[in-house]
Design a protein around this motif. Structure first.
Motif, PDB file in Angstrom:
ATOM      1  N   ASP A 121      15.114  18.949 107.081  1.00 18.44           N
ATOM      2  CA  ASP A 121      15.125  18.912 108.540  1.00 18.44           C
ATOM      3  C   ASP A 121      13.920  19.714 109.059  1.00 18.44           C
ATOM      4  OD1 ASP A 121      15.892  18.431 111.101  1.00 18.44           O
ATOM      5  OD2 ASP A 121      17.628  19.776 111.095  1.00 18.44           O
ATOM      6  N   PHE A 122      13.539  19.498 110.315  1.00 19.45           N
ATOM      7  CA  PHE A 122      12.446  20.265 110.913  1.00 19.45           C
ATOM      8  C   PHE A 122      12.765  21.760 110.862  1.00 19.45           C
ATOM      9  CE2 PHE A 122      11.723  16.216 113.195  1.00 19.45           C
ATOM     10  CZ  PHE A 122      10.397  16.046 112.860  1.00 19.45           C
ATOM     11  N   ALA A 123      11.756  22.535 110.475  1.00 21.94           N
ATOM     12  CA  ALA A 123      11.937  23.989 110.533  1.00 21.94           C
ATOM     13  C   ALA A 123      11.862  24.412 111.997  1.00 21.94           C
ATOM     14  CB  ALA A 123      10.838  24.678 109.732  1.00 21.94           C
ATOM     15  N   ARG A 124      12.709  25.330 112.385  1.00 19.73           N
ATOM     16  CA  ARG A 124      12.714  25.784 113.774  1.00 19.73           C
ATOM     17  C   ARG A 124      12.271  27.237 113.836  1.00 19.73           C
ATOM     18  NH1 ARG A 124      16.293  21.859 113.293  1.00 19.73           N
ATOM     19  NH2 ARG A 124      16.435  20.313 114.968  1.00 19.73           N
ATOM     20  N   VAL A 125      11.327  27.491 114.743  1.00 24.83           N
ATOM     21  CA  VAL A 125      10.840  28.855 114.943  1.00 24.83           C
ATOM     22  C   VAL A 125      11.282  29.293 116.333  1.00 24.83           C
ATOM     23  CG1 VAL A 125       8.797  30.320 115.120  1.00 24.83           C
ATOM     24  CG2 VAL A 125       8.851  28.456 113.448  1.00 24.83           C
ATOM     25  N   ASP A 126      11.956  30.407 116.403  1.00 28.28           N
ATOM     26  CA  ASP A 126      12.429  30.918 117.690  1.00 28.28           C
ATOM     27  C   ASP A 126      11.218  31.406 118.498  1.00 28.28           C
ATOM     28  OD1 ASP A 126      13.515  32.194 119.831  1.00 28.28           O
ATOM     29  OD2 ASP A 126      14.682  33.654 118.670  1.00 28.28           O
ATOM     30  N   SER A 164      11.020  35.109 119.032  1.00 32.29           N
ATOM     31  CA  SER A 164      11.103  36.045 117.905  1.00 32.29           C
ATOM     32  C   SER A 164       9.881  36.954 117.881  1.00 32.29           C
ATOM     33  CB  SER A 164      11.214  35.280 116.591  1.00 32.29           C
ATOM     34  OG  SER A 164      10.018  34.564 116.350  1.00 32.29           O
ATOM     35  N   ARG A 183       6.824  35.284 116.211  1.00 33.18           N
ATOM     36  CA  ARG A 183       6.174  34.218 116.986  1.00 33.18           C
ATOM     37  C   ARG A 183       5.396  34.797 118.156  1.00 33.18           C
ATOM     38  NH1 ARG A 183       3.352  31.299 118.696  1.00 33.18           N
ATOM     39  NH2 ARG A 183       3.432  29.055 119.114  1.00 33.18           N
ATOM     40  N   ASP A 235       4.098  33.597 110.450  1.00 35.03           N
ATOM     41  CA  ASP A 235       4.780  32.305 110.460  1.00 35.03           C
ATOM     42  C   ASP A 235       5.947  32.371 109.475  1.00 35.03           C
ATOM     43  OD1 ASP A 235       5.593  29.642 110.153  1.00 35.03           O
ATOM     44  OD2 ASP A 235       3.582  28.910 110.628  1.00 35.03           O
ATOM     45  N   ARG A 238       7.848  30.302 108.366  1.00 35.32           N
ATOM     46  CA  ARG A 238       8.010  29.168 107.456  1.00 35.32           C
ATOM     47  C   ARG A 238       7.095  29.291 106.251  1.00 35.32           C
ATOM     48  NH1 ARG A 238       5.901  24.809 111.335  1.00 35.32           N
ATOM     49  NH2 ARG A 238       4.369  26.489 111.368  1.00 35.32           N
TER      50      ARG A 238
END
Ligand code: FES
Length: 240
Positions: free
Chosen positions: A128-133, A136, A139, A182, A184
């Motif tokens: 599934d797509f990685a989600r970055v808050d 955070s 970020r 990052d 991810r």
């Protein structure tokens, strides 16, 4: 010279060369890139320079204008003339000149690779797509740095690059900082090792020319300071 004519001194040659003077009609809202383009299309077709998007996205049009590195497609002539009738346009500093206003960016981008500027994720196309808050801490720390367009202005104005040509430079280190933050990415350790050596972040003198001149208002000095703190703290713990 008539008030509606601009005197443009443009660098011709390679690292050895000289300025040629051209007369270019003044236009409303004229950019420095418009001046260079006029010379090439109407006066001397052999003039070499680089541009693409003309709207401040691709980063290819940077040059020295009256001694200051700028993105020329977003720099109005009226801003740099300051009451004068003459403009001086030269290739970026700290890079070999191929011809006229076109510099060789090979070393600049090779340094991005040396700083491990490639993203290394662990997911596959089947995940599934990685989600970055967006809110955070990581970020937010990287947010501004991700706006870099690779124009080379920061590299061109960096005195440490001039003194120490092996120095990775502000753009490559800024790129490393965005990837270190990052969540991810799985190559953080290798990246921090790559930027902590003699040519890396600790060679930066924090003079801030990169931050002062970045046309995207990024602060590579902030990114480099982040790398300094992180690499030093890991080294003290014996983790780097
Ligand atoms: S031509 Fe693309 S940033 Fe200037």
């Amino acid at each position: 010279m008539a008030a509606d004519v601009l005197k443009a001194k443009v660098w011709r040659g390679a690292d050895q060369g000289s300025f040629e003077v051209y007369e270019v009609p003044r236009r409303a809202s004229q950019t420095v890139l418009d001046v260079v383009t006029y010379v090439q299309r109407h006066i001397d077709h052999t003039l070499s320079y680089r541009f693409s998007c003309r709207v401040g996205m691709c980063g290819s049009c940077a040059m020295n204008v009256n001694g200051i590195a700028r993105w020329t497609c977003r720099t109005h002539v009226s801003k740099v003339l300051k009451g004068r009738s003459e403009i001086e346009i030269a290739p970026l500093s700290n890079l070999p000149v191929i011809k006229d206003l076109a510099t060789d960016m090979t070393t600049f981008f090779d340094k991005w690779a040396r700083a491990k500027g490639q993203f290394h994720g662990s997911k596959t196309r089947h995940d599934d797509f990685a989600r970055v808050d967006p809110a955070s801490k990581e970020r937010v720390a990287a947010a501004d740095g991700t706006e870099c367009i690779g124009c080379g202005v920061c590299y061109s104005v960096c005195d440490v690059v001039t003194w120490k040509p092996d120095f990775l430079g502000p753009a490559a280190l800024n790129r490393a900082w965005t990837l270190v933050n990052d969540v991810r990415d799985v190559a953080v350790k290798e990246r921090l090792e790559a930027v902590s050596g003699d040519a890396g972040c600790h060679s930066c003198h924090t003079q801030g020319s990169c931050t002062e001149r970045c046309p995207k208002h990024i602060a590579p000095s902030f990114s480099i300071a982040g790398l300094k703190v992180l690499t030093a703290s890991l080294a003290v713990k014996g983790d780097l």
